[in-house]
Design a protein around this motif. Structure first.
Motif, mmCIF file in Angstrom:
data_model
loop_
_atom_site.group_PDB
_atom_site.id
_atom_site.type_symbol
_atom_site.label_atom_id
_atom_site.label_comp_id
_atom_site.label_asym_id
_atom_site.label_seq_id
_atom_site.Cartn_x
_atom_site.Cartn_y
_atom_site.Cartn_z
ATOM 1 N N ASP A 274 0.865 -1.179 0.000
ATOM 2 C CA ASP A 274 0.000 0.000 0.000
ATOM 3 C C ASP A 274 0.902 1.228 0.000
ATOM 4 O O ASP A 274 1.631 1.483 0.961
ATOM 5 N N ARG A 276 -0.035 4.448 -0.361
ATOM 6 C CA ARG A 276 -0.722 5.704 -0.045
ATOM 7 C C ARG A 276 -0.062 6.399 1.149
ATOM 8 O O ARG A 276 0.693 5.784 1.912
ATOM 9 N N PHE A 281 -3.580 5.183 4.856
ATOM 10 C CA PHE A 281 -3.421 3.788 5.273
ATOM 11 C C PHE A 281 -4.020 3.585 6.657
ATOM 12 O O PHE A 281 -4.698 2.583 6.916
ATOM 13 N N HIS A 285 -7.210 -0.051 5.371
ATOM 14 C CA HIS A 285 -6.344 -0.767 4.436
ATOM 15 C C HIS A 285 -6.728 -2.235 4.389
ATOM 16 O O HIS A 285 -7.411 -2.745 5.281
ATOM 17 N N ALA A 289 -1.862 -5.970 4.336
ATOM 18 C CA ALA A 289 -1.094 -5.095 3.456
ATOM 19 C C ALA A 289 0.073 -4.473 4.211
ATOM 20 O O ALA A 289 -0.021 -4.188 5.410
ATOM 21 N N SER A 291 2.437 -1.234 4.492
ATOM 22 C CA SER A 291 2.470 0.191 4.144
ATOM 23 C C SER A 291 3.898 0.607 3.801
ATOM 24 O O SER A 291 4.790 0.545 4.648
ATOM 25 N N VAL A 315 -1.661 -1.055 -3.894
ATOM 26 C CA VAL A 315 -2.813 -0.190 -3.633
ATOM 27 C C VAL A 315 -2.297 1.238 -3.623
ATOM 28 O O VAL A 315 -1.430 1.598 -2.815
ATOM 29 N N HIS A 340 -2.138 -3.022 -10.034
ATOM 30 C CA HIS A 340 -2.642 -2.138 -8.983
ATOM 31 C C HIS A 340 -4.150 -2.288 -8.870
ATOM 32 O O HIS A 340 -4.841 -2.608 -9.854
ATOM 33 N N MET A 345 -9.041 1.724 -2.634
ATOM 34 C CA MET A 345 -9.771 1.177 -1.488
ATOM 35 C C MET A 345 -11.273 1.368 -1.614
ATOM 36 O O MET A 345 -12.056 0.558 -1.103
ATOM 37 N N GLN A 355 -11.534 -4.283 5.691
ATOM 38 C CA GLN A 355 -10.419 -3.374 5.896
ATOM 39 C C GLN A 355 -10.127 -3.236 7.387
ATOM 40 O O GLN A 355 -10.972 -3.522 8.233
#
Length: 454
Positions: A274, A276, A281, A285, A289, A291, A315, A340, A345, A355
């Motif tokens: 991820d 982002r 996050f 998320h 995942a 980060s 992501v 991707h 999300m 999530q």
């Protein structure tokens, strides 16, 4: 105006802390030195000057990025110049100490400077007999010399002694000679902090603590004492560069994945990265995942924390540059980019995807909770929150069991801390929070001093 002002274009990769160089040879051709597989900046610089890359020189078998020399040979017909002692398996001009290459007016002389690696060469650029500068790669760098433990801790001292002799050779060049290193501040190949990327022989004789060492033993002690940890992927890339990276065709793309497609990949052992920002996050998320926010240091942490032999699904957030993600992965040998999440999300949750959240807190909310400091050893030693448990981020994949329960995870600003929290969460830790800030924010909020280790 000197030669460098008119003819030398440094190309800085601030994430890896490295510099490549494009040299305008004055006749529409160019020399590239230590170019990485991500050739975007080099090609832009060459196009601005109307240059074709005729030569691609590598100072050593790089451990921190895949070389772009093979790609330049394929795309531009560039002649690859590299050490004969590297035993590369692709077509190149093998060079030994003292060998010279006529660049068409200028000359490139190979100077054997082992230490960072066994087969390391520096390249002296000459106009007749006049030294225009020296490309020192991972030998002499601004304020130091590159690390000597990449071939194993058992060889670190031997190579440090070789590095001592190599720096002595370089110090024998005329004092005004410009020094153009590859490794610089931010490189895990052991470069001290600082803004300067280039220097001169005279400046290093005055200010480099290694060059001012009174004897070889002191030099070795200083160099080995400065070595911290380095990314796990460094152990793979030297051999990949010896064999030669695969040639890339058209500009690589990151395919779009529907939520169902991503679920299928997860069932087959894929990892979700991820990219982002931290706050996004934290708010939500995909479970499991990792980060790794998209920034200059993305490649470093990707290569340190995730395997290169499993599919990676990304992501990203709205407006994030998918090409940047792809190139950062490819330049360190991550080829298995599955794609991707199309729609991000929002698409995942709309399709019923679960999530998780990780709470961000401010420094005044720590209130006696256990703190896990995941910064590098040198950062922690310089100043940290009193009582903080220290585990480097790069060690968390094997030491997650040592993390205190319910910890506030902290780094300098929050990005690495969220990476650490995501790894711990993946390993079953619950009740974690992430400090939105760093130790300096804690000191300001509490009025208490940070602790320094002697």
């Amino acid at each position: 105006m000197g030669f460098a002002d008119d003819h030398l274009v440094p190309l800085v990769d601030s994430g890896l802390g490295n510099s490549a160089y494009l040299v305008d040879l004055g006749d529409g051709r160019a020399l590239a030195v230590d170019a990485s597989r991500d050739l975007r900046a080099l090609r832009e610089a060459a196009a601005r000057r109307g240059l074709a890359v005729a030569y691609a020189a590598d100072t050593h078998l790089h451990a921190d990025f895949l070389s772009g020399a093979v790609q330049l040979a394929h795309d531009d017909g560039a002649s690859i110049l590299a050490s004969a002692a590297g035993h590369r398996t692709f077509e190149h001009t093998p060079l030994a100490d003292g060998d010279e290459t006529d660049l068409g007016g200028l000359t490139l002389r190979a100077l054997a400077t082992p230490g960072h690696t066994d087969e390391h060469l520096s390249f002296v650029l000459l106009d007749g007999s006049r030294e225009l500068g020296v490309f020192t790669g991972g030998s002499l760098i601004v304020g130091s010399a590159a690390r000597t433990d990449l071939l194993g801790a058992d060889r670190a001292e031997e190579l440090a002694r070789a590095q001592y002799r190599s720096l002595g050779r370089l110090a024998g060049l005329p004092d005004p000679t410009p020094v153009w290193p590859t490794h610089g501040a931010g490189s895990f190949c052991s470069a001290p902090p600082g803004a300067e990327r280039t220097t001169t022989i005279a400046a290093q004789k005055r200010a480099n603590a290694l060059l001012t060492a009174p004897d070889e033993d002191t030099f070795v002690r200083r160099l080995l004492g400065s070595l911290g940890s380095y990314p796990a992927y460094f152990g793979r890339l030297s051999e990949a560069n010896r064999r030669g990276p695969a040639v890339l065709g058209s500009a690589p793309a990151l395919p779009a994945l529907a939520p169902a497609g991503l679920r299928g990949l997860l069932g087959r052992g894929a990892h979700v990265v991820d990219v982002r920002p931290v706050a996004d996050f934290a708010a939500g998320h995909i479970p499991g995942a990792v980060s790794i926010p998209l920034r200059d240091q993305f490649a470093t942490w990707l290569g340190w924390l995730l395997p290169d032999d499993a599919p990676l699904a990304v992501v990203a957030g709205p407006g994030q540059d998918l090409a940047e993600i792809t190139w950062q992965a490819l330049k360190i040998g991550y080829e298995r980019l599955a794609g991707h999440l199309d729609g991000g999300m929002a698409a995942w949750t709309a399709d019923g995807g679960a999530q998780e959240q990780i709470e961000l807190i401010t420094a005044d909310e720590i209130a006696g909770r256990p703190v896990l400091d995941i910064r590098q050893r040198a950062e922690h030693t310089a100043a940290h929150i009193p009582g903080a448990v220290h585990i480097e981020l790069g060690d968390l994949t094997t030491r997650s069991g040592d993390a205190p329960a319910g910890a506030v995870v902290a780094c300098g600003h929050g990005e690495r801390a969220m990476t650490a929290a995501s790894l711990l969460r993946r390993d079953g830790h619950r009740g974690l929070t992430v400090l939105d800030g760093g130790p300096a924010d804690w000191a300001e909020a509490t009025g208490r001093p940070l602790k320094e280790n002697a």
